[in-house]
Scaffold this motif. Structure first.
Motif, mmCIF file in Angstrom:
data_model
loop_
_atom_site.group_PDB
_atom_site.id
_atom_site.type_symbol
_atom_site.label_atom_id
_atom_site.label_comp_id
_atom_site.label_asym_id
_atom_site.label_seq_id
_atom_site.Cartn_x
_atom_site.Cartn_y
_atom_site.Cartn_z
ATOM 1 N N SER A 50 -1.380 -129.273 -44.062
ATOM 2 C CA SER A 50 -2.038 -129.284 -45.361
ATOM 3 C C SER A 50 -1.194 -130.017 -46.390
ATOM 4 O O SER A 50 0.009 -130.194 -46.212
ATOM 5 N N ILE A 51 -1.871 -130.444 -47.440
ATOM 6 C CA ILE A 51 -1.225 -131.033 -48.601
ATOM 7 C C ILE A 51 -1.748 -130.253 -49.795
ATOM 8 O O ILE A 51 -2.959 -130.199 -50.020
ATOM 9 N N LYS A 52 -0.825 -129.605 -50.533
ATOM 10 C CA LYS A 52 -1.224 -128.743 -51.637
ATOM 11 C C LYS A 52 -0.499 -129.152 -52.905
ATOM 12 O O LYS A 52 0.616 -129.673 -52.861
ATOM 13 N N LEU A 53 -1.144 -128.891 -54.037
ATOM 14 C CA LEU A 53 -0.499 -129.132 -55.320
ATOM 15 C C LEU A 53 0.722 -128.235 -55.450
ATOM 16 O O LEU A 53 0.792 -127.164 -54.841
ATOM 17 N N ILE A 54 1.690 -128.673 -56.244
ATOM 18 C CA ILE A 54 2.899 -127.886 -56.481
ATOM 19 C C ILE A 54 2.500 -126.526 -57.057
ATOM 20 O O ILE A 54 1.785 -126.469 -58.060
ATOM 21 N N PRO A 55 2.938 -125.432 -56.418
ATOM 22 C CA PRO A 55 2.591 -124.117 -56.957
ATOM 23 C C PRO A 55 3.334 -123.847 -58.269
ATOM 24 O O PRO A 55 4.377 -124.436 -58.538
ATOM 25 N N GLU A 56 2.782 -122.959 -59.062
ATOM 26 C CA GLU A 56 3.377 -122.613 -60.353
ATOM 27 C C GLU A 56 4.821 -122.142 -60.192
ATOM 28 O O GLU A 56 5.673 -122.405 -61.033
ATOM 29 N N LEU A 57 5.111 -121.467 -59.089
ATOM 30 C CA LEU A 57 6.456 -120.984 -58.792
ATOM 31 C C LEU A 57 7.473 -122.131 -58.774
ATOM 32 O O LEU A 57 8.633 -121.942 -59.103
ATOM 33 N N MET A 58 7.021 -123.327 -58.406
ATOM 34 C CA MET A 58 7.902 -124.492 -58.305
ATOM 35 C C MET A 58 7.715 -125.433 -59.498
ATOM 36 O O MET A 58 7.843 -126.637 -59.369
ATOM 37 N N ASP A 59 7.445 -124.886 -60.657
ATOM 38 C CA ASP A 59 7.131 -125.722 -61.814
ATOM 39 C C ASP A 59 8.279 -126.632 -62.261
ATOM 40 O O ASP A 59 8.066 -127.567 -63.019
ATOM 41 N N MET A 60 9.494 -126.403 -61.774
ATOM 42 C CA MET A 60 10.621 -127.275 -62.115
ATOM 43 C C MET A 60 10.599 -128.561 -61.270
ATOM 44 O O MET A 60 11.269 -129.526 -61.594
ATOM 45 N N SER A 61 9.845 -128.564 -60.195
ATOM 46 C CA SER A 61 9.777 -129.739 -59.317
ATOM 47 C C SER A 61 9.056 -130.890 -60.010
ATOM 48 O O SER A 61 8.095 -130.682 -60.753
ATOM 49 N N ILE A 62 9.510 -132.101 -59.748
ATOM 50 C CA ILE A 62 8.824 -133.279 -60.288
ATOM 51 C C ILE A 62 7.925 -133.925 -59.230
ATOM 52 O O ILE A 62 7.325 -134.957 -59.479
ATOM 53 N N ALA A 63 7.839 -133.281 -58.064
ATOM 54 C CA ALA A 63 6.959 -133.778 -57.003
ATOM 55 C C ALA A 63 5.504 -133.556 -57.408
ATOM 56 O O ALA A 63 5.194 -132.737 -58.271
ATOM 57 N N ASP A 64 4.612 -134.302 -56.769
ATOM 58 C CA ASP A 64 3.182 -134.173 -57.049
ATOM 59 C C ASP A 64 2.508 -133.129 -56.165
ATOM 60 O O ASP A 64 1.536 -132.503 -56.576
ATOM 61 N N TYR A 68 2.750 -129.697 -45.751
ATOM 62 C CA TYR A 68 3.158 -128.685 -44.777
ATOM 63 C C TYR A 68 2.942 -129.169 -43.350
ATOM 64 O O TYR A 68 1.884 -129.700 -43.006
ATOM 65 N N ILE A 69 3.961 -128.937 -42.540
ATOM 66 C CA ILE A 69 3.885 -129.087 -41.084
ATOM 67 C C ILE A 69 4.328 -127.726 -40.561
ATOM 68 O O ILE A 69 5.513 -127.418 -40.581
ATOM 69 N N GLY A 70 3.373 -126.898 -40.162
ATOM 70 C CA GLY A 70 3.694 -125.493 -39.924
ATOM 71 C C GLY A 70 4.121 -124.897 -41.253
ATOM 72 O O GLY A 70 3.495 -125.131 -42.283
ATOM 73 N N LYS A 71 5.234 -124.145 -41.263
ATOM 74 C CA LYS A 71 5.761 -123.604 -42.518
ATOM 75 C C LYS A 71 6.801 -124.531 -43.138
ATOM 76 O O LYS A 71 7.263 -124.304 -44.248
ATOM 77 N N THR A 72 7.190 -125.569 -42.405
ATOM 78 C CA THR A 72 8.133 -126.567 -42.930
ATOM 79 C C THR A 72 7.407 -127.390 -43.976
ATOM 80 O O THR A 72 6.230 -127.686 -43.815
ATOM 81 N N HIS A 73 8.130 -127.755 -45.042
ATOM 82 C CA HIS A 73 7.438 -128.586 -46.017
ATOM 83 C C HIS A 73 8.312 -129.665 -46.647
ATOM 84 O O HIS A 73 9.522 -129.556 -46.721
ATOM 85 N N PHE A 74 7.607 -130.722 -47.028
ATOM 86 C CA PHE A 74 8.147 -131.876 -47.734
ATOM 87 C C PHE A 74 7.574 -131.880 -49.135
ATOM 88 O O PHE A 74 6.429 -131.478 -49.334
ATOM 89 N N GLU A 75 8.348 -132.366 -50.103
ATOM 90 C CA GLU A 75 7.807 -132.620 -51.435
ATOM 91 C C GLU A 75 7.338 -134.072 -51.440
ATOM 92 O O GLU A 75 8.046 -134.963 -50.979
ATOM 93 N N PHE A 76 6.130 -134.308 -51.954
ATOM 94 C CA PHE A 76 5.521 -135.640 -51.951
ATOM 95 C C PHE A 76 5.461 -136.189 -53.370
ATOM 96 O O PHE A 76 5.044 -135.502 -54.305
ATOM 97 N N TYR A 77 5.887 -137.460 -53.502
ATOM 98 C CA TYR A 77 5.877 -138.171 -54.787
ATOM 99 C C TYR A 77 4.866 -139.310 -54.693
ATOM 100 O O TYR A 77 5.061 -140.268 -53.949
#
Length: 172
Positions: A50-64, A68-77
């Motif tokens: 899946s590709i999901k918007l940055i959750p509110e919990l991660m509001d400090m992130s500048i990623a878009d 997710y690959i399983g539970k592993t995740h990348f931040e996407f710009y």
């Protein structure tokens, strides 16, 4: 003056003996680098879940968004089309993390890590992770990028003595 020279000498010794991991040496399942173009990630990963918007919990992130690959995740710009590895969970999709010739998996023990990274992981601390019920044991080592020290750390999380999760942490 003597104190100043002692501080410089101590700093040199710490730098010489410091352990760190080069970000460019990190690979998921032996072939996915820590930073990768989204199209390359799609071709190297068996399946993006899946590709999901940055959750509110991660509001400090500048990623878009988060990929997710399983539970592993990348931040996407979006602008650069780059994905940066953020959290590794060992499961059926991500079975290992390679750091150069070193291979880590869910079979890696707390003792193994303390032997590989003696200066930074000879002792561990308990930590709670938001949203998880388990209480993990953790330690971390510094990360370098292109040979230069960063403020980032590679955090190892252990559950029942085994490596469960790895975070590529950067201060906010």
């Amino acid at each position: 003056m003597k104190t100043f020279l002692n501080l410089i000498f101590a700093g040199i010794l710490i730098s010489v003996n410091a352990q760190s991991v080069e970000l460019n040496d990190i690979r998921l399942n032996g072939n996915i680098p820590f930073q990768i173009n989204i199209n390359e990630l799609k071709s190297l990963a068996k399946q993006i879940d899946s590709i999901k918007l940055i959750p509110e919990l991660m509001d400090m992130s500048i990623a878009d968004s988060i990929i997710y690959i399983g539970k592993t995740h990348f931040e996407f710009y979006k602008v650069s089309q780059k994905c940066e590895l953020s959290v590794v969970y060992f499961d059926e999709k991500i079975t290992e993390l390679n750091i150069g010739k070193l291979t880590l998996s869910n079979k890696t023990t707390e003792k193994d890590i303390s032997e590989y990274f003696k200066s930074d992981c000879s002792s561990t601390n308990f930590i709670d992770i938001y949203g998880e019920t388990e209480k993990y044991i953790t330690c971390g080592i510094p990360l370098t990028l292109n040979g230069k020290m960063t403020d980032n750390r590679l955090l190892f999380f252990f559950l029942n003595g085994k490596l469960k999760r790895i975070d590529l942490w950067e201060p906010s």
